[in-house]
Design a protein around this motif. Sequence first.
Motif, PDB file in Angstrom:
ATOM      1  N   ARG A   1     -69.122  15.147  49.387  1.00 49.99           N
ATOM      2  CA  ARG A   1     -68.252  14.871  48.252  1.00 49.99           C
ATOM      3  C   ARG A   1     -67.143  15.906  48.158  1.00 49.99           C
ATOM      4  N   ASN A   2     -65.893  15.441  48.315  1.00 48.81           N
ATOM      5  CA  ASN A   2     -64.687  16.258  48.080  1.00 48.81           C
ATOM      6  C   ASN A   2     -64.700  17.573  48.857  1.00 48.81           C
ATOM      7  N   LEU A   3     -65.144  17.518  50.092  1.00 49.19           N
ATOM      8  CA  LEU A   3     -65.244  18.718  50.915  1.00 49.19           C
ATOM      9  C   LEU A   3     -63.853  19.113  51.426  1.00 49.19           C
ATOM     10  N   SER A   4     -63.504  20.391  51.262  1.00 50.61           N
ATOM     11  CA  SER A   4     -62.191  20.886  51.702  1.00 50.61           C
ATOM     12  C   SER A   4     -62.341  22.241  52.373  1.00 50.61           C
ATOM     13  N   LEU A   5     -61.561  22.431  53.432  1.00 53.73           N
ATOM     14  CA  LEU A   5     -61.473  23.716  54.112  1.00 53.73           C
ATOM     15  C   LEU A   5     -60.011  23.939  54.462  1.00 53.73           C
ATOM     16  N   GLU A   6     -59.429  24.932  53.824  1.00 56.05           N
ATOM     17  CA  GLU A   6     -57.991  25.163  53.946  1.00 56.05           C
ATOM     18  C   GLU A   6     -57.574  25.301  55.417  1.00 56.05           C
ATOM     19  N   GLY A   7     -56.530  24.568  55.765  1.00 55.25           N
ATOM     20  CA  GLY A   7     -56.002  24.624  57.119  1.00 55.25           C
ATOM     21  C   GLY A   7     -56.650  23.664  58.089  1.00 55.25           C
ATOM     22  N   HIS A   8     -57.705  22.969  57.644  1.00 56.48           N
ATOM     23  CA  HIS A   8     -58.431  22.076  58.555  1.00 56.48           C
ATOM     24  C   HIS A   8     -58.592  20.658  58.008  1.00 56.48           C
ATOM     25  N   TYR A   9     -59.063  20.525  56.764  1.00 62.01           N
ATOM     26  CA  TYR A   9     -59.262  19.195  56.184  1.00 62.01           C
ATOM     27  C   TYR A   9     -59.297  19.323  54.664  1.00 62.01           C
ATOM     28  N   SER A  10     -59.149  18.171  53.991  1.00 64.98           N
ATOM     29  CA  SER A  10     -59.069  18.200  52.533  1.00 64.98           C
ATOM     30  C   SER A  10     -59.690  16.951  51.922  1.00 64.98           C
ATOM     31  N   ASP A  11     -60.508  17.157  50.879  1.00 67.72           N
ATOM     32  CA  ASP A  11     -61.043  16.080  50.035  1.00 67.72           C
ATOM     33  C   ASP A  11     -61.793  15.022  50.857  1.00 67.72           C
ATOM     34  N   ILE A  12     -62.723  15.484  51.684  1.00 64.63           N
ATOM     35  CA  ILE A  12     -63.493  14.581  52.543  1.00 64.63           C
ATOM     36  C   ILE A  12     -64.727  14.090  51.797  1.00 64.63           C
ATOM     37  N   SER A  13     -64.875  12.763  51.686  1.00 69.80           N
ATOM     38  CA  SER A  13     -66.037  12.158  51.033  1.00 69.80           C
ATOM     39  C   SER A  13     -66.536  10.983  51.872  1.00 69.80           C
ATOM     40  N   PHE A  14     -67.805  10.973  52.159  1.00 71.07           N
ATOM     41  CA  PHE A  14     -68.434   9.845  52.851  1.00 71.07           C
ATOM     42  C   PHE A  14     -69.946   9.974  52.706  1.00 71.07           C
TER      43      PHE A  14
ATOM     44  N   GLU B   1     -64.350  19.908  62.674  1.00 75.77           N
ATOM     45  CA  GLU B   1     -64.453  20.947  61.647  1.00 75.77           C
ATOM     46  C   GLU B   1     -65.304  20.482  60.467  1.00 75.77           C
ATOM     47  N   VAL B   2     -65.203  19.206  60.101  1.00 72.35           N
ATOM     48  CA  VAL B   2     -66.047  18.663  59.026  1.00 72.35           C
ATOM     49  C   VAL B   2     -67.515  18.745  59.419  1.00 72.35           C
ATOM     50  N   MET B   3     -67.831  18.334  60.647  1.00 75.47           N
ATOM     51  CA  MET B   3     -69.233  18.333  61.096  1.00 75.47           C
ATOM     52  C   MET B   3     -69.777  19.757  61.207  1.00 75.47           C
ATOM     53  N   GLU B   4     -68.936  20.683  61.660  1.00 76.46           N
ATOM     54  CA  GLU B   4     -69.383  22.070  61.754  1.00 76.46           C
ATOM     55  C   GLU B   4     -69.634  22.666  60.371  1.00 76.46           C
ATOM     56  N   THR B   5     -68.891  22.221  59.372  1.00 75.91           N
ATOM     57  CA  THR B   5     -69.143  22.686  58.007  1.00 75.91           C
ATOM     58  C   THR B   5     -70.469  22.152  57.496  1.00 75.91           C
ATOM     59  N   ILE B   6     -70.737  20.881  57.715  1.00 72.05           N
ATOM     60  CA  ILE B   6     -72.003  20.285  57.281  1.00 72.05           C
ATOM     61  C   ILE B   6     -73.178  21.021  57.916  1.00 72.05           C
ATOM     62  N   PHE B   7     -72.989  21.474  59.154  1.00 72.85           N
ATOM     63  CA  PHE B   7     -74.074  22.128  59.886  1.00 72.85           C
ATOM     64  C   PHE B   7     -74.129  23.641  59.641  1.00 72.85           C
ATOM     65  N   GLY B   8     -73.269  24.156  58.783  1.00 80.34           N
ATOM     66  CA  GLY B   8     -73.342  25.572  58.433  1.00 80.34           C
ATOM     67  C   GLY B   8     -72.590  26.506  59.339  1.00 80.34           C
ATOM     68  N   LEU B   9     -71.767  25.969  60.250  1.00 82.24           N
ATOM     69  CA  LEU B   9     -70.978  26.816  61.148  1.00 82.24           C
ATOM     70  C   LEU B   9     -69.671  27.269  60.514  1.00 82.24           C
TER      71      LEU B   9
END
Length: 518
Positions: free
Chosen positions: A280-293, A313-321
């Motif tokens: 829900r509304n996942l954002s990482l500056e410089g990589h992606y913004s407002d990701i929801s699925f 980058e989204v998948m690496e965030t979900i996995f804690g990288l």
Amino acid sequence: MSGQIEAGGKSDSATVQPDPKPLLKLQNVSKSFPGVKALDGVDLDVRAGEVHALLGENGAGKSTLMKILAGIYQPDTGEVVLEDQLVRMRTPLEAKDHGVLLIHQELSLVPDMTVGENVFLGNMPRTAKWFVNNSLLNRQCEGILERLKCKFKPTERLGSLSIANQQMVEIARALVFKPKVVVFDEPTASLTDFEKVVLFDVIRELKESGTAIVYISHRMDEIFALSDRISVLRDGVYQETFETARTTEDEVTQRMIGRDLDSDITHEPPELGEKALEVRNLSLEGHYSDISFDVRIGEVVGFYGLVGAGRTEVMETIFGLRKANSGQIIINGEQLGINSPSDAIDHGLGLVPESRKEQGLVLGMSCKENITLAHLRDFTRLGWVDTAAEKDTFDSYMKMLRIKTPGSDYSTQNLSGGNQQKVVIGKWLSTSPKILILDEPTRGIDVGSKSEIHHLIRELARSGLAVVVVSSEMPEVLTVSDRIVGMYDGHITRCFDRSEVTEDLLIRAITGQVSEAS
């Protein structure tokens, strides 16, 4: 999409007729490694002005044969004949002196040197006093980069470039001198569609100049668009050579894998369970913004987009990288703070990463050690590793994934790229994940193994896993996915149900021409 080439099509350079007399011949070449006979009496000939494709499953011996030609390996038996002269390539430098250049699948560059220095490595322009003429080097390199439509400069440090741009530097080395033979080993694995078009133009230029080209790829559309002839290896043994214009993908594939390819994947409506993963509304500056699925139990969700869209980058965030600036990750209805891969594993996540060598494996370890590495504590008793249990676990996944290796103790670094990828997949399956993310799961895998992996992905979903597949190949996401998420420039542009998606809509989504709102 610009950059794609039609399977079965012939390139413009096909009108240039190769010299019927072979420029290069490899005769009765054999090579063994501990426990493996990689090549067994292989013959191959290549003509001047020809693109000769070399096909085979992972582990068939293609790269080994080309490394013998390039002086990296020495054959146990056999000989190399170039322009009717028997030659022996004892080192890559000797091969280069004979006019043979190998463009590696795995990069062979020096990260701490500049782009220009890498391009001219071993062939530096000199001043009268034998110092490197940096001004001339950079000027000549700039001309080559312009031909390749590269945006980076000769003076930039190579290690600062993306993998795709580093691959373009590897290709640029083929243009520095006039080679007699150029071997391209999976050259498009890391390239964007635009860069592929540039590469194909370079190959056609080399062909028209009379260069003999050996082209190794698992992508049949490239093979049939570029090549004049196709030779097939299977299990280190030469099978047959086809005239490209007189054969079909099915005929070549059957000869390559020794069986008809079962590529049909049934897409019965999946039996979906609860939401296993919600973002829900996942954002990482410089990589992606407002990701929801979200992904449900029993579902395969595909992510498709151009290089740089932010999928990995989204998948690496979900996995804690990576650590997001904002947003929520919810697993099985519970909002979690995943701060490391170990947190992710503990909550039932697995990630098959994009780069197997840098992120997926410890190459100096054995196959069984890599398979159990993500949950080694399950194989440890009082500080000792249960090697028998490790072997049993590896053997089960070796059978399931058809990993070609002499045994569980075989070093992973000696496997072919595709078999290394299968070890990575087996490693994460062995953790018994509830949610499995696969980032480019079939990159560098042959057509037979790719079909097996696609079937495996569907079976994993049917068995109750929630599966996310990130891929740069449109046919792949269309084949395996129940839903497809299109990404462009760090944003989700649209999510498609399988029943509504078309290639045109998907292309529009990943190029920013259509949004969720539309």
